[in-house]
Design an enzyme around this catalytic site. Sequence first.
Site, PDB file in Angstrom:
ATOM      1  N   ASP A   1      75.254  58.795  19.900  1.00 57.59           N
ATOM      2  CA  ASP A   1      74.648  60.086  19.619  1.00 57.59           C
ATOM      3  C   ASP A   1      73.456  59.910  18.686  1.00 57.59           C
ATOM      4  O   ASP A   1      73.606  59.416  17.567  1.00 57.59           O
ATOM      5  CB  ASP A   1      75.708  60.988  18.974  1.00 57.59           C
ATOM      6  CG  ASP A   1      75.219  62.406  18.835  1.00 57.59           C
ATOM      7  OD1 ASP A   1      74.864  63.000  19.875  1.00 57.59           O
ATOM      8  OD2 ASP A   1      75.177  62.921  17.714  1.00 57.59           O
ATOM      9  N   THR A   9      68.605  64.634  21.349  1.00 54.25           N
ATOM     10  CA  THR A   9      68.086  64.125  20.074  1.00 54.25           C
ATOM     11  C   THR A   9      67.434  62.750  20.254  1.00 54.25           C
ATOM     12  O   THR A   9      66.364  62.503  19.720  1.00 54.25           O
ATOM     13  CB  THR A   9      69.203  64.012  19.011  1.00 54.25           C
ATOM     14  OG1 THR A   9      70.270  63.235  19.523  1.00 54.25           O
ATOM     15  CG2 THR A   9      69.731  65.363  18.635  1.00 54.25           C
ATOM     16  N   THR A  10      68.086  61.890  21.033  1.00 58.55           N
ATOM     17  CA  THR A  10      67.511  60.570  21.243  1.00 58.55           C
ATOM     18  C   THR A  10      66.155  60.699  21.935  1.00 58.55           C
ATOM     19  O   THR A  10      65.166  60.087  21.529  1.00 58.55           O
ATOM     20  CB  THR A  10      68.461  59.704  22.102  1.00 58.55           C
ATOM     21  OG1 THR A  10      69.776  59.804  21.554  1.00 58.55           O
ATOM     22  CG2 THR A  10      68.042  58.265  22.112  1.00 58.55           C
ATOM     23  N   ASP A  64      78.135  68.296  21.848  1.00 59.00           N
ATOM     24  CA  ASP A  64      76.916  68.294  22.669  1.00 59.00           C
ATOM     25  C   ASP A  64      77.137  69.082  23.961  1.00 59.00           C
ATOM     26  O   ASP A  64      76.292  69.863  24.376  1.00 59.00           O
ATOM     27  CB  ASP A  64      76.500  66.853  23.027  1.00 59.00           C
ATOM     28  CG  ASP A  64      75.766  66.175  21.874  1.00 59.00           C
ATOM     29  OD1 ASP A  64      75.973  66.592  20.720  1.00 59.00           O
ATOM     30  OD2 ASP A  64      74.989  65.233  22.127  1.00 59.00           O
TER      31      ASP A  64
HETATM   32  N1  LIG Z   1      73.368  60.304  36.208  1.00 64.86           N
HETATM   33  C1  LIG Z   1      72.192  60.219  35.585  1.00 64.86           C
HETATM   34  N2  LIG Z   1      71.162  59.627  36.180  1.00 64.86           N
HETATM   35  C2  LIG Z   1      69.975  59.515  35.542  1.00 64.86           C
HETATM   36  N3  LIG Z   1      69.720  59.988  34.326  1.00 64.86           N
HETATM   37  C3  LIG Z   1      70.707  60.602  33.694  1.00 64.86           C
HETATM   38  C4  LIG Z   1      71.994  60.758  34.275  1.00 64.86           C
HETATM   39  N4  LIG Z   1      72.774  61.398  33.405  1.00 64.86           N
HETATM   40  C5  LIG Z   1      72.001  61.637  32.309  1.00 64.86           C
HETATM   41  N5  LIG Z   1      70.761  61.170  32.477  1.00 64.86           N
HETATM   42  C6  LIG Z   1      69.611  61.246  31.566  1.00 64.86           C
HETATM   43  O1  LIG Z   1      69.933  60.682  30.313  1.00 64.86           O
HETATM   44  C7  LIG Z   1      69.107  61.282  29.318  1.00 64.86           C
HETATM   45  C8  LIG Z   1      69.943  61.704  28.143  1.00 64.86           C
HETATM   46  O2  LIG Z   1      70.467  60.584  27.508  1.00 64.86           O
HETATM   47  P1  LIG Z   1      71.251  60.688  26.127  1.00 64.86           P
HETATM   48  O3  LIG Z   1      72.276  61.742  26.215  1.00 64.86           O
HETATM   49  O4  LIG Z   1      71.661  59.317  25.790  1.00 64.86           O
HETATM   50  O5  LIG Z   1      70.118  61.105  25.117  1.00 64.86           O
HETATM   51  P2  LIG Z   1      69.795  62.509  24.480  1.00 64.86           P
HETATM   52  O6  LIG Z   1      70.443  63.596  25.211  1.00 64.86           O
HETATM   53  O7  LIG Z   1      68.324  62.536  24.350  1.00 64.86           O
HETATM   54  O8  LIG Z   1      70.345  62.327  23.017  1.00 64.86           O
HETATM   55  P3  LIG Z   1      71.799  62.680  22.406  1.00 64.86           P
HETATM   56  O9  LIG Z   1      72.729  62.911  23.528  1.00 64.86           O
HETATM   57  O10 LIG Z   1      72.113  61.479  21.600  1.00 64.86           O
HETATM   58  O11 LIG Z   1      71.563  63.879  21.602  1.00 64.86           O
HETATM   59  C9  LIG Z   1      68.453  62.480  29.965  1.00 64.86           C
HETATM   60  O12 LIG Z   1      67.110  62.210  30.233  1.00 64.86           O
HETATM   61  C10 LIG Z   1      69.253  62.647  31.249  1.00 64.86           C
HETATM   62  O13 LIG Z   1      68.488  63.236  32.271  1.00 64.86           O
HETATM   63 MG   LIG Z   2      72.582  63.711  25.528  1.00 66.32          MG
END
Ligand SMILES: Nc1ncnc2c1ncn2[C@@H]1O[C@H](COP(=O)(O)OP(=O)(O)OP(=O)(O)O)[C@@H](O)[C@H]1O
Ligand SMILES: [Mg+2]
Length: 542
Positions: free
Chosen positions: A64, A97-98, A393
């Site tokens: 996260d 957030t990331t 989340d």
């Molecule tokens: N099955 C999938 N195929 C491709 N991309 C995906 C898939 N599932 C999620 N994603 C992508 O992963 C990214 C989100 O990754 P992640 O949750 O690690 O980071 P975040 O949401 O930015 O940060 P955090 O969850 O730490 O607050 C998004 O761009 C989302 O579209």
């Molecule tokens: Mg996320």
Amino acid sequence: MSMGQRLPILVLREGSRRSRGRDAQHSNIMAARVIAEAVRSSLGPKGMDKMLVDDVGDVTITSDGRTILERISVEHPAAKMMVEVAKAQDDEVGDGTTTSVVVAGNLLSKAEDLIDRNIHPTTIIDGYRKASEKALEVLERIAVQVDPSDKDALRRVAMTSLASKIVSENKEQLAEITVEAALLVARTIGDEYRVDLDDIMVKKKPGESVVGTKLIRGVVLDKGFVHPDMPKRIKDARIALLNSPLEVEKTEFEARIHIESPEAMDAFLKEEESILKGMAEKIASVGANVLICQKGIDDTAEYYLAKMGIAAVKRVKKSDLEKIAKATGGRIIVNLDDLRDEDLGFAGLVEERKIGDDKMVFIEGCKNPRSVTILVRGGTERIVDEAERSIHDALCVVRDVVQEPKILAGGGAPEIEVAREVREYAESLPGREQLAAQSFAEAIEIVPTTLAENAGLDPIDILSELRAAHERGGVWMGVDVLGGGVDDMMKLEVYEPLAVKKQVIKSATEAATMILKIDDVIAAGRSKASPPPTSRGYGGLG
Ligand SMILES: Nc1ncnc2c1ncn2[C@@H]1O[C@H](COP(=O)(O)OP(=O)(O)OP(=O)(O)O)[C@@H](O)[C@H]1O
Ligand SMILES: [Mg+2]
């Protein structure tokens, strides 16, 4: 003061450091990029997790973004600003957030190239601002409207958010729970929905596995009934809520009682007992069969309560007591004498259950159906903690969509589309701003690039494939990290809230422009209260 005397213009405290102009910018941008680089590898479902160890040796394992940044202690002021970006993103929408930190870092990295080409930061800021407005417009336009009570769509949104967490194996079940919970607490205001996440209690209990995580329509207390003879299961519960102790009051002043004979001692104890018995009788007299008490309950009172068939819980947290009052429609009583039957709360069932090694009291079938609890289980404390963060989340993204029922597909598809349109738009801008807007477009492509990289795919191939697909009108073409290629993310049902993606653009642009505007960093020296161990006196002056 005489006219000829000159006043010093700026006096910095001894030990202060100052860096200005190009130096200040360079060091700020570097620091921000280091932070972005630190979280980059955890982006997406194939991202890596981080193990964080704090100064007392406690270990947190997470992917996260906010948690990672919060737990690492950063010194540099610009790095601190990046941590703020993650917080802002989390507070506003709860996810992404990331992404926002990674995008902000890349915006700054591209800006550095422009500064090296002698483009003034102000021009870059203007170009970035215009590009970000265009980006928001594009996101708004391509977003797909959904029905805010469409469970299927909401479940997909929750699943996308959970896909990138350690608990992703259980994403279907957890998505189901979060959607159910959010819809139960949703209320309509006009023709809009509102979800207040404070209405959803999340309780953690290590043990079993994440599969054991459950949604309870009611409130759960992390303790059992006070006496073994109390009933364990009370149907049609009438609940008294008390925030004063069921004990014989101690006198405020130090008092001394002279007891001169065994009879007197006996009488004294009898008196105390009869007061406590009277208290239990008072509770029984209004027809209560459950007592929830914020303070202590005397052993004797416990005994009488049990004898009268009243189940009681003591030393309940104030916040929990308030939740129960809200859920059961009861009123919290300060003075037991004031208790009347209309103050009682109602619940279909109050039951003590054994969860793992501990007892918990479940208050279900409450008057107010809007109070729900998610009881999080997991093999170890660390898993339970991470499960809780992930559920947070997921609840947030579901709330986002219920409140603003528009979705996008993920996998970097919207970022590529935004980049394409911003590039087109850049042509209409004057020379140098045009370069900045083009850099903005390039910077935002870091999302699909990183997703591809983290999935072990070739980012350059994927990016050119994606750009071409979007040129041909494939708005939802993105990185299929699980399948290992390029595909239609809408078709793959990787749904994300529009609100999250908009906030990413806003927080990242804001942070980047804020850092770019700084050309002078003045840092105060360490305060004299904590001189370095080797120094004696004040800076050797003494
Ligand atoms: N099955 C999938 N195929 C491709 N991309 C995906 C898939 N599932 C999620 N994603 C992508 O992963 C990214 C989100 O990754 P992640 O949750 O690690 O980071 P975040 O949401 O930015 O940060 P955090 O969850 O730490 O607050 C998004 O761009 C989302 O579209
Ligand atoms: Mg996320």
